[in-house]
Design a protein around this motif. Structure first.
Motif, mmCIF file in Angstrom:
data_model
loop_
_atom_site.group_PDB
_atom_site.id
_atom_site.type_symbol
_atom_site.label_atom_id
_atom_site.label_comp_id
_atom_site.label_asym_id
_atom_site.label_seq_id
_atom_site.Cartn_x
_atom_site.Cartn_y
_atom_site.Cartn_z
ATOM 1 N N LYS A 86 0.818 -1.218 0.000
ATOM 2 C CA LYS A 86 0.000 0.000 0.000
ATOM 3 C C LYS A 86 0.848 1.261 0.000
ATOM 4 N N LEU A 87 1.692 1.431 0.992
ATOM 5 C CA LEU A 87 2.489 2.659 1.087
ATOM 6 C C LEU A 87 3.416 2.809 -0.114
ATOM 7 N N GLU A 88 4.083 1.753 -0.476
ATOM 8 C CA GLU A 88 5.025 1.810 -1.596
ATOM 9 C C GLU A 88 4.335 2.259 -2.882
ATOM 10 N N TYR A 89 3.260 1.613 -3.260
ATOM 11 C CA TYR A 89 2.605 1.917 -4.526
ATOM 12 C C TYR A 89 1.913 3.285 -4.521
ATOM 13 N N GLN A 90 1.258 3.605 -3.424
ATOM 14 C CA GLN A 90 0.562 4.891 -3.396
ATOM 15 C C GLN A 90 1.554 6.056 -3.405
ATOM 16 N N LEU A 91 2.633 5.940 -2.669
ATOM 17 C CA LEU A 91 3.600 7.036 -2.644
ATOM 18 C C LEU A 91 4.382 7.132 -3.951
ATOM 19 N N GLN A 92 4.643 6.008 -4.600
ATOM 20 C CA GLN A 92 5.277 6.052 -5.928
ATOM 21 C C GLN A 92 4.380 6.789 -6.924
ATOM 22 N N ALA A 93 3.100 6.596 -6.809
ATOM 23 C CA ALA A 93 2.165 7.214 -7.755
ATOM 24 C C ALA A 93 2.112 8.720 -7.615
ATOM 25 N N VAL A 94 2.281 9.240 -6.427
ATOM 26 C CA VAL A 94 2.177 10.689 -6.221
ATOM 27 C C VAL A 94 3.532 11.390 -6.224
ATOM 28 N N TYR A 161 -16.736 15.708 13.728
ATOM 29 C CA TYR A 161 -17.994 15.012 13.441
ATOM 30 C C TYR A 161 -17.905 13.567 13.916
ATOM 31 N N GLN A 162 -18.995 13.052 14.404
ATOM 32 C CA GLN A 162 -19.037 11.646 14.814
ATOM 33 C C GLN A 162 -19.023 10.731 13.590
ATOM 34 N N HIS A 163 -19.697 11.132 12.537
ATOM 35 C CA HIS A 163 -19.790 10.315 11.339
ATOM 36 C C HIS A 163 -19.311 11.109 10.133
ATOM 37 N N ALA A 164 -18.703 10.420 9.197
ATOM 38 C CA ALA A 164 -18.318 10.957 7.891
ATOM 39 C C ALA A 164 -17.302 12.104 7.954
ATOM 40 N N ALA A 165 -16.494 12.163 9.007
ATOM 41 C CA ALA A 165 -15.459 13.203 9.084
ATOM 42 C C ALA A 165 -14.445 13.031 7.957
ATOM 43 N N ASP A 166 -14.171 11.794 7.570
ATOM 44 C CA ASP A 166 -13.224 11.552 6.468
ATOM 45 C C ASP A 166 -13.830 11.987 5.130
ATOM 46 N N TYR A 167 -15.094 11.719 4.924
ATOM 47 C CA TYR A 167 -15.755 12.139 3.685
ATOM 48 C C TYR A 167 -15.770 13.661 3.583
ATOM 49 N N ASP A 168 -16.080 14.320 4.672
ATOM 50 C CA ASP A 168 -16.065 15.775 4.708
ATOM 51 C C ASP A 168 -14.684 16.315 4.343
ATOM 52 N N LEU A 169 -13.639 15.763 4.956
ATOM 53 C CA LEU A 169 -12.281 16.218 4.662
ATOM 54 C C LEU A 169 -11.908 15.902 3.217
ATOM 55 N N SER A 170 -12.268 14.733 2.742
ATOM 56 C CA SER A 170 -11.961 14.364 1.352
ATOM 57 C C SER A 170 -12.609 15.331 0.372
ATOM 58 N N LEU A 171 -13.833 15.726 0.635
ATOM 59 C CA LEU A 171 -14.502 16.710 -0.231
ATOM 60 C C LEU A 171 -13.747 18.031 -0.250
ATOM 61 N N ARG A 172 -13.345 18.497 0.913
ATOM 62 C CA ARG A 172 -12.644 19.779 0.979
ATOM 63 C C ARG A 172 -11.273 19.704 0.311
ATOM 64 N N VAL A 173 -10.559 18.592 0.472
ATOM 65 C CA VAL A 173 -9.260 18.434 -0.190
ATOM 66 C C VAL A 173 -9.453 18.327 -1.699
ATOM 67 N N ALA A 174 -10.443 17.540 -2.129
ATOM 68 C CA ALA A 174 -10.696 17.358 -3.568
ATOM 69 C C ALA A 174 -11.148 18.651 -4.239
ATOM 70 N N ARG A 175 -11.750 19.541 -3.503
ATOM 71 C CA ARG A 175 -12.158 20.832 -4.059
ATOM 72 C C ARG A 175 -10.928 21.685 -4.385
ATOM 73 N N GLU A 176 -9.845 21.493 -3.629
ATOM 74 C CA GLU A 176 -8.650 22.322 -3.790
ATOM 75 C C GLU A 176 -7.513 21.667 -4.564
ATOM 76 N N SER A 177 -7.505 20.331 -4.658
ATOM 77 C CA SER A 177 -6.344 19.627 -5.215
ATOM 78 C C SER A 177 -6.765 18.443 -6.071
ATOM 79 N N PRO A 178 -5.937 18.089 -7.066
ATOM 80 C CA PRO A 178 -6.217 16.862 -7.807
ATOM 81 C C PRO A 178 -5.998 15.622 -6.927
ATOM 82 N N VAL A 179 -6.652 14.549 -7.299
ATOM 83 C CA VAL A 179 -6.621 13.301 -6.544
ATOM 84 C C VAL A 179 -6.015 12.220 -7.423
ATOM 85 N N ALA A 180 -5.123 11.414 -6.837
ATOM 86 C CA ALA A 180 -4.520 10.282 -7.556
ATOM 87 C C ALA A 180 -5.245 9.002 -7.158
ATOM 88 N N ALA A 181 -5.354 8.081 -8.114
ATOM 89 C CA ALA A 181 -5.987 6.783 -7.864
ATOM 90 C C ALA A 181 -5.048 5.678 -8.332
#
Length: 187
Positions: A86-94, A161-181
């Motif tokens: 996981k770490l190796e491949y994801q960090l190589q990609a970015v 937030y108790q729920h979906a704090a990661d989704y909330d953060l992901s939305l805010r990051v994706a609004r400002e920056s490109p995302v790698a998959a």
């Protein structure tokens, strides 16, 4: 109180093919054996942090991330696992681009006798400007995700937030920056 899952989660970090990582173990006032299990791992890359008070997940993640020193931050709950590359491949990609705000892959979700890959192997993994797609549907599983720390801070970090704090953060990051998959299952 995730002691019954903790050793496999920790071992999944030690099994990474990339050895340059730090683990912040945020103990959110557990009352089980979690602290003693973490203390069995004598490794300078592990930092045990005891929460001053029990909080919800979003607040716990917000407080823990303040201590992160690395360029990238991944969240591994005690009942999650990372596959060895996981770490190796994801960090190589970015690595070639400093503008990515986060990177994700497919994730195998399991429980009981049921396991499924998310997003499905039939689905393309959106990347680049994914904000509109992500706003319609959360297709990113938290164990598969890593945030660039600077992008996470710029977006305001985790909210309490108790729920979906990661989704909330992901939305805010994706609004400002490109995302790698990365098209593979790594968590």
């Amino acid at each position: 109180n995730g002691a019954r899952y903790l050793r496999p989660a920790l071992e999944s970090i030690f099994d990474q093919t990339m050895s340059d990582w730090e683990l912040l173990f945020w103990d959110n006032q557990s009352t089980d054996e979690s602290a003693s299990i973490v203390s069995e791992y004598r490794d300078a890359r592990i930092r045990y942090l005891h929460a001053p008070a029990h909080t919800n997940l979003g607040e716990a993640r917000r407080q823990a991330c303040v201590f992160a020193r690395g360029e990238w931050v991944g969240i591994l709950d005690t009942d999650d696992l990372w596959l060895p590359k996981k770490l190796e491949y994801q960090l190589q990609a970015v690595e070639p681009r400093s503008d990515f705000g986060m990177v994700y892959s497919r994730c195998e979700e399991f429980g009981g006798d049921v396991a499924r890959i998310q997003p499905s192997l039939n689905d393309l993994l959106p990347e680049g400007d994914v904000f509109s797609q992500l706003a319609r549907r959360n297709f990113i599983s938290l164990p598969s995700l890593m945030y660039r720390r600077d992008a996470m801070i710029s977006a305001g970090g985790f909210q309490p937030y108790q729920h979906a704090a990661d989704y909330d953060l992901s939305l805010r990051v994706a609004r400002e920056s490109p995302v790698a998959a990365i098209d593979g299952v790594y968590s």
